[in-house]
Design an enzyme around this catalytic site. Sequence first.
Site, PDB file in Angstrom:
ATOM      1  N   HIS B 180       0.907  -1.160   0.000  1.00  0.00           N
ATOM      2  CA  HIS B 180       0.000   0.000   0.000  1.00  0.00           C
ATOM      3  C   HIS B 180       0.939   1.201   0.000  1.00  0.00           C
ATOM      4  O   HIS B 180       1.481   1.568   1.044  1.00  0.00           O
ATOM      5  CB  HIS B 180      -0.884  -0.035   1.251  1.00  0.00           C
ATOM      6  CG  HIS B 180      -1.700   1.206   1.467  1.00  0.00           C
ATOM      7  ND1 HIS B 180      -3.070   1.210   1.440  1.00  0.00           N
ATOM      8  CD2 HIS B 180      -1.341   2.488   1.712  1.00  0.00           C
ATOM      9  CE1 HIS B 180      -3.517   2.444   1.667  1.00  0.00           C
ATOM     10  NE2 HIS B 180      -2.481   3.238   1.833  1.00  0.00           N
ATOM     11  N   HIS B 233      -3.721  -1.058  -5.565  1.00  0.00           N
ATOM     12  CA  HIS B 233      -4.538   0.096  -5.974  1.00  0.00           C
ATOM     13  C   HIS B 233      -3.763   1.296  -6.541  1.00  0.00           C
ATOM     14  O   HIS B 233      -3.750   2.382  -5.951  1.00  0.00           O
ATOM     15  CB  HIS B 233      -5.447   0.560  -4.842  1.00  0.00           C
ATOM     16  CG  HIS B 233      -4.847   0.615  -3.471  1.00  0.00           C
ATOM     17  ND1 HIS B 233      -3.701   1.302  -3.190  1.00  0.00           N
ATOM     18  CD2 HIS B 233      -5.245   0.061  -2.298  1.00  0.00           C
ATOM     19  CE1 HIS B 233      -3.426   1.181  -1.898  1.00  0.00           C
ATOM     20  NE2 HIS B 233      -4.344   0.424  -1.352  1.00  0.00           N
ATOM     21  N   ASN B 279      -9.202   5.753  -0.512  1.00  0.00           N
ATOM     22  CA  ASN B 279      -7.763   5.912  -0.357  1.00  0.00           C
ATOM     23  C   ASN B 279      -7.044   4.803  -1.124  1.00  0.00           C
ATOM     24  O   ASN B 279      -7.254   3.639  -0.827  1.00  0.00           O
ATOM     25  CB  ASN B 279      -7.400   5.846   1.132  1.00  0.00           C
ATOM     26  CG  ASN B 279      -5.970   6.236   1.360  1.00  0.00           C
ATOM     27  OD1 ASN B 279      -5.415   7.030   0.617  1.00  0.00           O
ATOM     28  ND2 ASN B 279      -5.349   5.661   2.365  1.00  0.00           N
ATOM     29  N   ASP B 306     -10.532  -3.646  -4.284  1.00  0.00           N
ATOM     30  CA  ASP B 306     -10.375  -2.965  -2.994  1.00  0.00           C
ATOM     31  C   ASP B 306     -11.743  -2.820  -2.321  1.00  0.00           C
ATOM     32  O   ASP B 306     -12.048  -1.788  -1.703  1.00  0.00           O
ATOM     33  CB  ASP B 306      -9.685  -1.603  -3.151  1.00  0.00           C
ATOM     34  CG  ASP B 306      -9.157  -1.079  -1.815  1.00  0.00           C
ATOM     35  OD1 ASP B 306      -9.292  -1.779  -0.796  1.00  0.00           O
ATOM     36  OD2 ASP B 306      -8.615   0.039  -1.796  1.00  0.00           O
ATOM     37  N   HIS B 310     -18.441  -0.363   4.275  1.00  0.00           N
ATOM     38  CA  HIS B 310     -18.599   0.458   5.477  1.00  0.00           C
ATOM     39  C   HIS B 310     -20.082   0.636   5.752  1.00  0.00           C
ATOM     40  O   HIS B 310     -20.892   0.722   4.833  1.00  0.00           O
ATOM     41  CB  HIS B 310     -17.968   1.846   5.288  1.00  0.00           C
ATOM     42  CG  HIS B 310     -16.474   1.827   5.302  1.00  0.00           C
ATOM     43  ND1 HIS B 310     -15.743   1.373   6.374  1.00  0.00           N
ATOM     44  CD2 HIS B 310     -15.568   2.203   4.363  1.00  0.00           C
ATOM     45  CE1 HIS B 310     -14.458   1.468   6.103  1.00  0.00           C
ATOM     46  NE2 HIS B 310     -14.319   1.953   4.877  1.00  0.00           N
TER      47      HIS B 310
END
Lengths: 310, 424
Positions: B180, B233, B279, B306, B310
């Site tokens: 990341h 990502h 992000n 990804d 939530h």
Amino acid sequence: MVFRHKHILGIEQFTREEIHFILDTAESFKEINSRQIKKVPTLRGKTIINVFFEASTRTRTSFEVAAKRLSADTYNISASTSALVKGETLEDTAKNLEAMKPDIIVMRHNASGAPHYLADRCDFSVLNAGDGAHEHPSQALLDLMTMRQHKGRIEGLKVAIIGDITHSRVARSNLLALQKCGAEVRLCGPGTLLPTGVEQWGVPVFHRIEDAIDQADVVMMLRIQQERQGKTLLPSLREYAMYYGLNRSKLSLAREDAIVMHPGPMNRGVEISSEVADGPQNVILEQVENGVAVRMALLYLVSGGEQLEV
Amino acid sequence: MMKTLIKNGRVLDPAHQIDANLDVLAVDGKIAQIAAGIELPDAETIDAGGLLVVPGLIDIHVHLRDPGYEYKEDIVSGTRAAAAGGFAAVACMPNTNPINDNKAVTTYIRQKAAAEGQVRVYPVGSITKGLKGESLAEFGDLQAAGCVAVSDDGRPVTSGEIMRRALEYARSFQLPVISHAEDLSLVGDGVMNEGFVATQLGLRGIPWVAEDAAVARDVQLAEFTGARLHIAHVSTRGAVEIIRAAQRRGVPVTAETAPHYFTLTDEAVRGYDTHAKMNPPLRGAADVQAIRDGLADGTLSVIATDHAPHHVDEKNVEFNLALNGIVGLETALPLTLRLVEEGVLTLTEAIARLTIGPARALGLPGGTLEVGRAADITLVDPTCKWTLDPARLLSRSKNTPFGGWQLKGAAALTMVDGRVVYQR
């Protein structure tokens, strides 16, 4: 003109004509503020709640004075006394206020977009009294009102806005309002305080205050927040004052009849020297005075405006 | 014997350069035959007329939130969403609670997935204990328990020294390290891409150089150590260019991007839409173009979602308070097929980025159709049009910026080990 805005979230929503219409309305209210009895019944029976999630003396008081002079019932909530500190979400706070049936919520919030969030979810009118680094529309309107009073016009004025552009909602709202009204805006600050993409606003950007001020009609100084000092953005306020502070010799580069503005609160000796802040070209307290009139106009217009008696 | 015959479909297997009308026979969970005109009256027959028959899709970047955040997603709901999206396998990131930095958590994930999951679940262990960036997790133990890679996803490994040692140590186990890549000191308290949109909205920006600088460091470390590195990502033009140059000089680095990075720009944040907060952040138009170019030339050999579920309460707040991420399992396939429609990728390339690309990046089985291998197969309806209603997503969370979008293409059927786990 019919004023069709339920909310006042930012200068972004207005046309040039609407901006001048608001200023004209404010002019007509200004006279009330110098009467012996400074009160008219225009908003009698209206409920206005000032919800300030961020410290403010000037703006909150200005809105409260404006509302009371129009005979509205006003209430103040500030962050330290609100349920927000007890972990309540903004939506819950808003819904609870809504249940008390206010007509207008005047809100200041440190999150950009917070008034838009409220406007999307509630029935009352939302008046943005400053959201994060986004907009502060009533400030820009009172600034334009002050410029118009002194210069008789906005169009064609050379206005230099100097200081922390990145973090300033005052700069954004003024830039938008001045651009819409045909002024020639110049932005100036050190590289660390100019936002990315600033050139896409289509205005000249300067790193030297002398270049920005040259032949300006209006010099608008922004407040430097003390906490920026010594971190990564500024080495010291001392050096800032030296290179970006407005003093008499730098001001002499502007037009002889230039006016000096500041949204307050001022850091004397930092972005503005006392000789300029108290000097003949300053219009800083007129800005404050016009603030009450502009906010009376905004409260009046979102309340349905023309149908009301002044 | 359990026999399933998929007839009349267009078989597309990028790894073997197969694109032909063929039938596929699965027997007892394995592929038994791929040929034209297979007739087998005693097999259960699936008519794949008008459909693509492709290797089961693989998503190597999901957050199943299990253990610890089951109110967002769990292994059951997450793998059900995966199956509905056409995915036969997913790799799940270690930022659970407790964190998957030890074999007990890995074993829990594996066992729950085997017992209740719909698709294959490959756990990814953490690089550092507790995702703290301080000391290495037990890679050998993690691998023995079933981890296929290590990553501190959600956080970068800030110390160059720790990242170097992680790569060196992972190399001894032939375990890929997933980075990341972000320089947190450059991210600061940014909440969206740094640029004119952020400037207009008055939101703090995250500059593209925060990603580029971190990708550059990790690519150099991969070159230095010779270890297998995978960049998660990718969202910036600079990162694509750095990875491309590294691959050309033979550095063992692969990279993925997510559908939102080739579909949306930071313009989606206007109106302070928290479903456009992720992000790395949605970037500018030039970045989106570079991501598309990187997918087309294979610099980015993987499309991964990804998938970051939530709860609604975590998104229904002021923009700067909203959590990062969106769900992606059920929208990745149609969004990838848009790239085919727009001429960015060929159909074969698009399927490769969802199958053999991810399989090779992490050294996973699957991603191709081979006789004798597990019958992980996805049937794709490339033409069906549908409108995304977030409420109908199978994921427990509904946080998507694509609500109301008209999409084209969907998984018609997903098969894992010859067993149908989803049928539209």
